[in-house]
Write an enzyme that holds these catalytic residues in place. Sequence first.
Site, PDB file in Angstrom:
ATOM      1  N   ASP A 134       0.856  -1.190   0.000  1.00  0.00           N
ATOM      2  CA  ASP A 134       0.000   0.000   0.000  1.00  0.00           C
ATOM      3  C   ASP A 134       0.885   1.230   0.000  1.00  0.00           C
ATOM      4  O   ASP A 134       2.099   1.133   0.179  1.00  0.00           O
ATOM      5  CB  ASP A 134      -0.998  -0.004   1.170  1.00  0.00           C
ATOM      6  CG  ASP A 134      -0.369   0.185   2.537  1.00  0.00           C
ATOM      7  OD1 ASP A 134       0.815  -0.196   2.720  1.00  0.00           O
ATOM      8  OD2 ASP A 134      -1.045   0.702   3.444  1.00  0.00           O
ATOM      9  N   TYR A 168       3.019   4.687   0.725  1.00  0.00           N
ATOM     10  CA  TYR A 168       3.691   5.289   1.877  1.00  0.00           C
ATOM     11  C   TYR A 168       2.696   6.196   2.598  1.00  0.00           C
ATOM     12  O   TYR A 168       1.876   6.867   1.967  1.00  0.00           O
ATOM     13  CB  TYR A 168       4.888   6.116   1.426  1.00  0.00           C
ATOM     14  CG  TYR A 168       6.001   5.320   0.776  1.00  0.00           C
ATOM     15  CD1 TYR A 168       6.667   4.314   1.459  1.00  0.00           C
ATOM     16  CD2 TYR A 168       6.418   5.600  -0.535  1.00  0.00           C
ATOM     17  CE1 TYR A 168       7.701   3.599   0.865  1.00  0.00           C
ATOM     18  CE2 TYR A 168       7.450   4.896  -1.131  1.00  0.00           C
ATOM     19  CZ  TYR A 168       8.090   3.889  -0.423  1.00  0.00           C
ATOM     20  OH  TYR A 168       9.120   3.202  -1.013  1.00  0.00           O
ATOM     21  N   PHE A 192       6.682   1.787  -4.246  1.00  0.00           N
ATOM     22  CA  PHE A 192       8.071   1.973  -3.835  1.00  0.00           C
ATOM     23  C   PHE A 192       8.653   3.341  -4.197  1.00  0.00           C
ATOM     24  O   PHE A 192       9.756   3.675  -3.778  1.00  0.00           O
ATOM     25  CB  PHE A 192       8.985   0.859  -4.383  1.00  0.00           C
ATOM     26  CG  PHE A 192       8.655  -0.503  -3.853  1.00  0.00           C
ATOM     27  CD1 PHE A 192       9.049  -0.880  -2.583  1.00  0.00           C
ATOM     28  CD2 PHE A 192       7.937  -1.409  -4.607  1.00  0.00           C
ATOM     29  CE1 PHE A 192       8.746  -2.130  -2.079  1.00  0.00           C
ATOM     30  CE2 PHE A 192       7.611  -2.667  -4.125  1.00  0.00           C
ATOM     31  CZ  PHE A 192       8.025  -3.034  -2.849  1.00  0.00           C
ATOM     32  N   HIS A 223      10.992  -9.523   0.982  1.00  0.00           N
ATOM     33  CA  HIS A 223      10.745  -8.095   0.791  1.00  0.00           C
ATOM     34  C   HIS A 223      12.031  -7.303   1.038  1.00  0.00           C
ATOM     35  O   HIS A 223      12.858  -7.690   1.867  1.00  0.00           O
ATOM     36  CB  HIS A 223       9.649  -7.638   1.764  1.00  0.00           C
ATOM     37  CG  HIS A 223       9.048  -6.318   1.428  1.00  0.00           C
ATOM     38  ND1 HIS A 223       9.628  -5.117   1.822  1.00  0.00           N
ATOM     39  CD2 HIS A 223       7.929  -5.988   0.742  1.00  0.00           C
ATOM     40  CE1 HIS A 223       8.880  -4.119   1.380  1.00  0.00           C
ATOM     41  NE2 HIS A 223       7.848  -4.609   0.730  1.00  0.00           N
TER      42      HIS A 223
END
Length: 225
Positions: free
Chosen positions: A64, A66, A77, A186
């Site tokens: 989701d 920032y 990202f 991740h």
Amino acid sequence: MAAIDNDWLEPLSAEFRKPYYAQLYKKVREEYASFQVYPPAGDILNAFHYTPLSSVKVVILGQDPYHEPGQAHGLSFSVKPGVQIPPSLVNIYQELHDDLGCYIPDNGCLTKWARQGVLLLNSVLTVRAHQAFSHAGFGWQTFTDAAIRAVNEQDRPIAFILWGRSAQDKSSMLNNPRHLVLKSPHPSPLSAYRGFFGSRPFSKVNHFLEENGESPIDWQIENVT
């Protein structure tokens, strides 16, 4: 919320007519009216605006947006120029440096990737300020799953980069033998040392694209200063 006006409209138009989407749209409007929500409303669908379906070569799935001020702008990202590079993107840049020798830039804006066919898609497209995954129950995943299925159905080689469990949960939808699916931990500081570092996704993607007659991605993000 800016409307989709490119070739994503055909595969996603059915979603706009479904009851869940009407509820999602209502909830999102109410959130923006009552709280600080990210990204700015006009940026919610930027992943689709920057990367038309016919241009998609690579998909990088995030969770989701920032949730701190000024960061999110609709691409997973990525942050706007001038915003401090978040820790996960710091690690992505480090792996990119180790993999392809790219220098580590002074900004975290990944629009260059998006314009080359890298779909930077979060599974949830909005978030309340300071509350990660706060819009997870709104219905966004149903909408973005439809987008992932639309990419999966494309009859050309496409690479999917699945970082972390949330992204890897989508792998069951990816059953097209023409595509490449890369999985690793991740890039967050909590998990990057468990196998993200050294996974070399960028060179693997480019090798796959070139093997299939596609031009590789220029992964180098340039300095803005």
